[in-house]
Motif scaffolding. Structure first.
Motif, PDB file in Angstrom:
ATOM      1  N   GLU A  19      -1.308  -2.714  -5.944  1.00 55.07           N
ATOM      2  CA  GLU A  19      -2.541  -3.281  -5.407  1.00 55.07           C
ATOM      3  C   GLU A  19      -2.224  -4.170  -4.210  1.00 55.07           C
ATOM      4  N   GLU A  20      -3.157  -4.193  -3.288  1.00 53.32           N
ATOM      5  CA  GLU A  20      -3.051  -4.996  -2.079  1.00 53.32           C
ATOM      6  C   GLU A  20      -1.764  -4.699  -1.309  1.00 53.32           C
ATOM      7  N   ILE A  21      -1.471  -3.410  -1.120  1.00 53.73           N
ATOM      8  CA  ILE A  21      -0.300  -2.984  -0.358  1.00 53.73           C
ATOM      9  C   ILE A  21      -0.759  -2.716   1.071  1.00 53.73           C
ATOM     10  N   GLU A  22      -0.111  -3.366   2.033  1.00 52.25           N
ATOM     11  CA  GLU A  22      -0.497  -3.185   3.434  1.00 52.25           C
ATOM     12  C   GLU A  22      -0.075  -1.803   3.923  1.00 52.25           C
ATOM     13  N   ILE A  23      -1.012  -1.146   4.587  1.00 50.25           N
ATOM     14  CA  ILE A  23      -0.721   0.177   5.155  1.00 50.25           C
ATOM     15  C   ILE A  23      -1.027   0.170   6.646  1.00 50.25           C
ATOM     16  N   LEU A  24      -0.432   1.116   7.348  1.00 48.52           N
ATOM     17  CA  LEU A  24      -0.707   1.265   8.779  1.00 48.52           C
ATOM     18  C   LEU A  24      -1.888   2.196   9.018  1.00 48.52           C
ATOM     19  N   ASN A  25      -1.886   3.316   8.277  1.00 52.39           N
ATOM     20  CA  ASN A  25      -2.882   4.346   8.533  1.00 52.39           C
ATOM     21  C   ASN A  25      -3.005   5.245   7.316  1.00 52.39           C
ATOM     22  N   PHE A  79       2.801   3.536   5.328  1.00 54.13           N
ATOM     23  CA  PHE A  79       2.977   2.151   4.903  1.00 54.13           C
ATOM     24  C   PHE A  79       3.674   1.315   5.973  1.00 54.13           C
ATOM     25  N   LYS A  80       3.433   0.002   5.926  1.00 54.65           N
ATOM     26  CA  LYS A  80       4.109  -0.929   6.824  1.00 54.65           C
ATOM     27  C   LYS A  80       5.545  -1.173   6.376  1.00 54.65           C
ATOM     28  N   LYS A  81       5.762  -1.238   5.059  1.00 58.26           N
ATOM     29  CA  LYS A  81       7.086  -1.553   4.519  1.00 58.26           C
ATOM     30  C   LYS A  81       7.703  -0.305   3.915  1.00 58.26           C
ATOM     31  N   ASN A  82       8.953  -0.424   3.547  1.00 60.98           N
ATOM     32  CA  ASN A  82       9.676   0.684   2.931  1.00 60.98           C
ATOM     33  C   ASN A  82       8.921   1.195   1.712  1.00 60.98           C
ATOM     34  N   ILE A  83       8.779   2.503   1.610  1.00 62.39           N
ATOM     35  CA  ILE A  83       7.919   3.084   0.581  1.00 62.39           C
ATOM     36  C   ILE A  83       8.656   3.596  -0.646  1.00 62.39           C
ATOM     37  N   LEU A  84       9.974   3.474  -0.687  1.00 61.98           N
ATOM     38  CA  LEU A  84      10.704   4.096  -1.790  1.00 61.98           C
ATOM     39  C   LEU A  84      10.257   3.575  -3.157  1.00 61.98           C
ATOM     40  N   ASN A  85       9.998   2.288  -3.271  1.00 63.32           N
ATOM     41  CA  ASN A  85       9.509   1.761  -4.554  1.00 63.32           C
ATOM     42  C   ASN A  85       8.134   2.324  -4.899  1.00 63.32           C
ATOM     43  N   TYR A  86       7.252   2.413  -3.895  1.00 63.11           N
ATOM     44  CA  TYR A  86       5.919   2.963  -4.129  1.00 63.11           C
ATOM     45  C   TYR A  86       6.012   4.435  -4.493  1.00 63.11           C
ATOM     46  N   GLN A 128      -7.268  -2.207   5.440  1.00 64.76           N
ATOM     47  CA  GLN A 128      -5.879  -1.766   5.610  1.00 64.76           C
ATOM     48  C   GLN A 128      -4.983  -2.155   4.427  1.00 64.76           C
ATOM     49  N   ASN A 129      -5.590  -2.300   3.256  1.00 63.14           N
ATOM     50  CA  ASN A 129      -4.849  -2.526   2.021  1.00 63.14           C
ATOM     51  C   ASN A 129      -5.151  -1.403   1.048  1.00 63.14           C
ATOM     52  N   LEU A 130      -4.119  -0.981   0.341  1.00 58.52           N
ATOM     53  CA  LEU A 130      -4.224   0.092  -0.651  1.00 58.52           C
ATOM     54  C   LEU A 130      -4.317  -0.509  -2.045  1.00 58.52           C
ATOM     55  N   ASN A 131      -5.222   0.025  -2.851  1.00 61.65           N
ATOM     56  CA  ASN A 131      -5.295  -0.282  -4.277  1.00 61.65           C
ATOM     57  C   ASN A 131      -5.354   1.038  -5.027  1.00 61.65           C
ATOM     58  N   VAL A 132      -4.719   1.084  -6.175  1.00 62.56           N
ATOM     59  CA  VAL A 132      -4.736   2.268  -7.024  1.00 62.56           C
ATOM     60  C   VAL A 132      -5.331   1.851  -8.367  1.00 62.56           C
ATOM     61  N   TRP A 133      -6.418   2.505  -8.764  1.00 66.68           N
ATOM     62  CA  TRP A 133      -7.156   2.164  -9.978  1.00 66.68           C
ATOM     63  C   TRP A 133      -6.999   3.260 -11.027  1.00 66.68           C
ATOM     64  N   TYR A 134      -6.980   2.870 -12.287  1.00 70.90           N
ATOM     65  CA  TYR A 134      -7.034   3.845 -13.376  1.00 70.90           C
ATOM     66  C   TYR A 134      -8.462   4.374 -13.460  1.00 70.90           C
ATOM     67  N   ALA A 135      -8.645   5.676 -13.294  1.00 68.67           N
ATOM     68  CA  ALA A 135      -9.981   6.268 -13.252  1.00 68.67           C
ATOM     69  C   ALA A 135     -10.652   6.292 -14.615  1.00 68.67           C
ATOM     70  N   GLU A 136      -9.868   6.415 -15.682  1.00 63.79           N
ATOM     71  CA  GLU A 136     -10.496   6.557 -16.997  1.00 63.79           C
ATOM     72  C   GLU A 136     -11.236   5.296 -17.433  1.00 63.79           C
ATOM     73  N   ASN A 193       7.711   6.819   7.118  1.00 60.70           N
ATOM     74  CA  ASN A 193       7.292   5.880   6.067  1.00 60.70           C
ATOM     75  C   ASN A 193       5.952   6.243   5.434  1.00 60.70           C
ATOM     76  N   GLY A 194       5.763   7.520   5.122  1.00 59.03           N
ATOM     77  CA  GLY A 194       4.499   7.967   4.548  1.00 59.03           C
ATOM     78  C   GLY A 194       4.658   8.689   3.223  1.00 59.03           C
ATOM     79  N   LEU A 195       3.551   8.772   2.505  1.00 59.01           N
ATOM     80  CA  LEU A 195       3.454   9.525   1.252  1.00 59.01           C
ATOM     81  C   LEU A 195       2.225  10.420   1.316  1.00 59.01           C
ATOM     82  N   LEU A 196       2.349  11.593   0.708  1.00 58.63           N
ATOM     83  CA  LEU A 196       1.205  12.484   0.518  1.00 58.63           C
ATOM     84  C   LEU A 196       0.913  12.530  -0.967  1.00 58.63           C
ATOM     85  N   LEU A 197      -0.299  12.143  -1.343  1.00 60.22           N
ATOM     86  CA  LEU A 197      -0.746  12.197  -2.732  1.00 60.22           C
ATOM     87  C   LEU A 197      -1.698  13.375  -2.862  1.00 60.22           C
TER      88      LEU A 197
END
Length: 141
Positions: A104-110, A55-62, A81-89, A19-23
């Motif tokens: 925003e406010e997505i619960e993660i494990l690690n 992630f704690k929950k299924n990540i396919l949508n993310y 332990q919450n993920l937020n993604v911001w527009y840098a520009e 249940n992980g993603l690499l960015l």
């Protein structure tokens, strides 16, 4: 608020087991975007900034949402332990700060941050994309 990445262009999103993603972030824009590169550095880095997120929950949508933002300028923030993604520009202007929709406010494990060396294949793909964009522009004249 702790921003994890300094390089802002999201280049790759990869699924990880358990249940992980690499960015992967870079400072080179994706060449086909018709935007100015507002992220200036002294040189083009020979590494990606990799953020491994589990992630704690299924990540396919993310996964699909983040895939749709490849080429965008983004900051990744982890807080309590919450993920937020911001527009840098827009990040420098507090009143204009926007989180990416539904990220925003997505619960993660690690999570883990690593510098990942670019391979010769990465450089080749970057060059081929630049060459394709150049030839497309040349043919429009």
């Amino acid at each position: 608020m702790k921003i994890l990445n300094q390089l802002v262009y999201l280049k790759k999103v990869e699924l990880l087991p358990e249940n992980g993603l690499l960015l992967k972030f870079d400072n080179l824009p994706i060449w086909k975007n018709n935007r100015f590169n507002i992220y200036f550095t002294d040189r083009h880095h020979d590494y990606y900034e990799g953020i491994f997120i589990y992630f704690k929950k299924n990540i396919l949508n993310y996964h699909l949402l983040l895939q749709s933002h490849i080429g965008e300028q983004l900051y990744i923030e982890i807080s309590n332990q919450n993920l937020n993604v911001w527009y840098a520009e827009y990040f420098d202007h507090i009143e204009d700060r926007n989180t990416v929709d539904h990220l925003e406010e997505i619960e993660i494990l690690n999570y883990n941050f690593e510098k990942l060396e670019k391979t010769s294949q990465d450089w080749k793909e970057e060059y081929q994309e630049l060459e394709k964009t150049y030839l497309d522009l040349l043919s429009k004249k």
